[in-house]
Structures are given as structure tokens and as C-alpha cells.
Design a protein around this motif. Structure first.
Motif, PDB file in Angstrom:
ATOM      1  N   LEU A 199      11.913   8.524  -6.993  1.00 44.61           N
ATOM      2  CA  LEU A 199      10.628   8.678  -7.667  1.00 44.61           C
ATOM      3  C   LEU A 199       9.524   8.552  -6.634  1.00 44.61           C
ATOM      4  CD1 LEU A 199      10.262   9.005 -10.762  1.00 44.61           C
ATOM      5  CD2 LEU A 199       9.367   6.703 -10.751  1.00 44.61           C
ATOM      6  N   GLU A 200       8.737   9.607  -6.492  1.00 40.85           N
ATOM      7  CA  GLU A 200       7.614   9.620  -5.557  1.00 40.85           C
ATOM      8  C   GLU A 200       6.315   9.546  -6.342  1.00 40.85           C
ATOM      9  OE1 GLU A 200       7.914  13.192  -3.269  1.00 40.85           O
ATOM     10  OE2 GLU A 200       9.501  12.382  -2.000  1.00 40.85           O
ATOM     11  N   THR A 201       5.300   8.997  -5.711  1.00 40.29           N
ATOM     12  CA  THR A 201       4.013   8.878  -6.371  1.00 40.29           C
ATOM     13  C   THR A 201       3.072   9.996  -5.949  1.00 40.29           C
ATOM     14  OG1 THR A 201       2.137   7.425  -6.809  1.00 40.29           O
ATOM     15  CG2 THR A 201       3.132   7.285  -4.636  1.00 40.29           C
ATOM     16  N   GLU A 202       2.153  10.315  -6.828  1.00 43.87           N
ATOM     17  CA  GLU A 202       1.145  11.334  -6.542  1.00 43.87           C
ATOM     18  C   GLU A 202      -0.211  10.709  -6.264  1.00 43.87           C
ATOM     19  OE1 GLU A 202       1.105  14.121  -9.770  1.00 43.87           O
ATOM     20  OE2 GLU A 202       2.960  15.036  -9.129  1.00 43.87           O
ATOM     21  N   VAL A 203      -0.257   9.387  -6.138  1.00 44.19           N
ATOM     22  CA  VAL A 203      -1.518   8.690  -5.902  1.00 44.19           C
ATOM     23  C   VAL A 203      -1.379   7.755  -4.712  1.00 44.19           C
ATOM     24  CG1 VAL A 203      -2.231   8.800  -8.324  1.00 44.19           C
ATOM     25  CG2 VAL A 203      -0.944   6.821  -7.509  1.00 44.19           C
ATOM     26  N   SER A 204      -2.518   7.371  -4.157  1.00 47.00           N
ATOM     27  CA  SER A 204      -2.567   6.354  -3.111  1.00 47.00           C
ATOM     28  C   SER A 204      -3.167   5.103  -3.715  1.00 47.00           C
ATOM     29  CB  SER A 204      -3.449   6.816  -1.948  1.00 47.00           C
ATOM     30  OG  SER A 204      -2.887   7.927  -1.314  1.00 47.00           O
ATOM     31  N   ARG A 261       0.865  -1.174   0.000  1.00 45.87           N
ATOM     32  CA  ARG A 261       0.000   0.000   0.000  1.00 45.87           C
ATOM     33  C   ARG A 261       0.901   1.223   0.000  1.00 45.87           C
ATOM     34  NH1 ARG A 261      -5.663  -0.321  -0.366  1.00 45.87           N
ATOM     35  NH2 ARG A 261      -6.259  -2.365   0.383  1.00 45.87           N
ATOM     36  N   ILE A 262       0.594   2.170  -0.871  1.00 48.00           N
ATOM     37  CA  ILE A 262       1.401   3.381  -0.954  1.00 48.00           C
ATOM     38  C   ILE A 262       0.521   4.603  -0.779  1.00 48.00           C
ATOM     39  CG2 ILE A 262       3.199   2.373  -2.404  1.00 48.00           C
ATOM     40  CD1 ILE A 262       1.847   3.849  -4.790  1.00 48.00           C
ATOM     41  N   GLY A 263       1.147   5.697  -0.357  1.00 51.84           N
ATOM     42  CA  GLY A 263       0.443   6.959  -0.196  1.00 51.84           C
ATOM     43  C   GLY A 263       1.091   8.040  -1.037  1.00 51.84           C
ATOM     44  N   VAL A 264       0.410   9.136  -1.178  1.00 56.22           N
ATOM     45  CA  VAL A 264       0.917  10.274  -1.936  1.00 56.22           C
ATOM     46  C   VAL A 264       2.254  10.714  -1.346  1.00 56.22           C
ATOM     47  CG1 VAL A 264       0.488  12.673  -2.565  1.00 56.22           C
ATOM     48  CG2 VAL A 264      -1.391  11.023  -2.591  1.00 56.22           C
ATOM     49  N   GLY A 265       3.238  10.929  -2.206  1.00 56.02           N
ATOM     50  CA  GLY A 265       4.553  11.395  -1.779  1.00 56.02           C
ATOM     51  C   GLY A 265       5.502  10.293  -1.346  1.00 56.02           C
TER      52      GLY A 265
END
Length: 149
Positions: free
Chosen positions: A118-123, A99-103
Motif C-alpha cells: 500500500l503506497e500513499t498519495e500524500v506527504s 515522515r512519508i512522501g508520495v509513493g
């Protein structure tokens, strides 16, 4: 605003040789942030945080097993070498099912001797990791897929 691969490489080369400590550039489908020499960073990485995602798809993939309407592709914003962990022997940033979160950092792309987190902008949940650790990647290549939650 559009930024092609050549322009991105020139920008990164310029920033690598400059005294700029923080830099941010946003376009319609990308964001590039550069932060250097910040006291909160405790590793030997020179982080450049970049995020690139593609919009949710409306087709199916993997022999129809995954409906991609709820999936977001995490794509490579530059040419580089893909690393799943911050250093050899350390735990990976994410695994299948994570499970991932924004940032949240999901991988590192090494380009021009700079380690780019690399960071994500979505959860959501990581449902596919499409690149092997230590593999060269191309600009625009899909690295992972995230199921939106």
C-alpha cells in the motif's frame, strides 16, 4: 467509476491467473496497479500496489486532541491481513511520527496469497496507526492517519 469489494476480488482473481505483467485502473477515489515479475523487485513478494485515501475531514477526533482538517485517512482497498513490515523480523515501513512522501509504501495487505504493498498519495506525518500487525482488515477500514505537512 466505482469498484465494490466483490468486483475488486474478481479482478484480483482474474489478474492472478492471467499473463498480464502490468495493469492500472483508476476511479474517482481509488487506484489499483498490478506489476509482476519486474527485475527491480528483490523480494519474494508479488507486489500489487493499491492506494486508497479519504479526503481531509472537517471534524475533530480522539477527544478533541487532533483536528482532522489536516488529516488524511489511509484506508484498506480490500479485505486482507495487515502487515507493518515487509517480512517477520524486518523493520516496519512506518512508525508513529514517521515522515512519508508520495509513493512511499506504508504497509502490506495480504489478500488471496498476494502481498499488496500500500503506497500513499500524500506527504505528511503518520499520527495514528489504527491496526495491529497481523490483524485481518475489512474493505474501507481506516488503517492509518496522516497529518498533511
Amino acid at each position: 467509476m466505482q469498484l465494490d469489494h466483490s468486483q475488486l476480488q474478481k479482478l484480483l482473481a482474474f489478474l492472478a491467473e492471467s499473463d498480464i505483467q502490468e495493469f492500472r485502473l483508476e476511479g474517482d477515489d481509488f487506484r489499483v496497479e498490478v506489476r509482476r515479475n519486474l527485475p527491480s523487485i528483490q523480494s519474494n513478494l508479488t507486489p500489487i500496489v493499491t492506494t486508497a485515501i479519504s479526503p481531509p475531514q472537517s471534524s475533530t477526533s480522539i477527544a478533541g486532541l487532533i483536528n482532522t482538517r489536516d488529516l488524511v485517512d489511509i484506508i484498506a482497498p480490500m479485505v486482507g491481513t495487515f502487515y507493518r513490515a515487509p517480512a517477520p523480523g524486518e523493520p516496519t515501513f512506518v512508525e508513529l511520527g514517521s515522515r512519508i512522501g508520495v509513493g512511499q509504501t506504508v504497509c502490506i495487505l495480504e489478500a488471496m496469497k498476494l502481498m499488496n504493498e500500500l503506497e500513499t498519495e500524500v506527504s505528511g506525518e503518520i499520527v495514528e496507526i489504527l491496526v495491529d500487525d497481523g490483524t485481518p482488515v475489512e474493505f474501507g477500514q481506516i488503517l492509518m492517519r496522516v497529518k498533511l505537512c
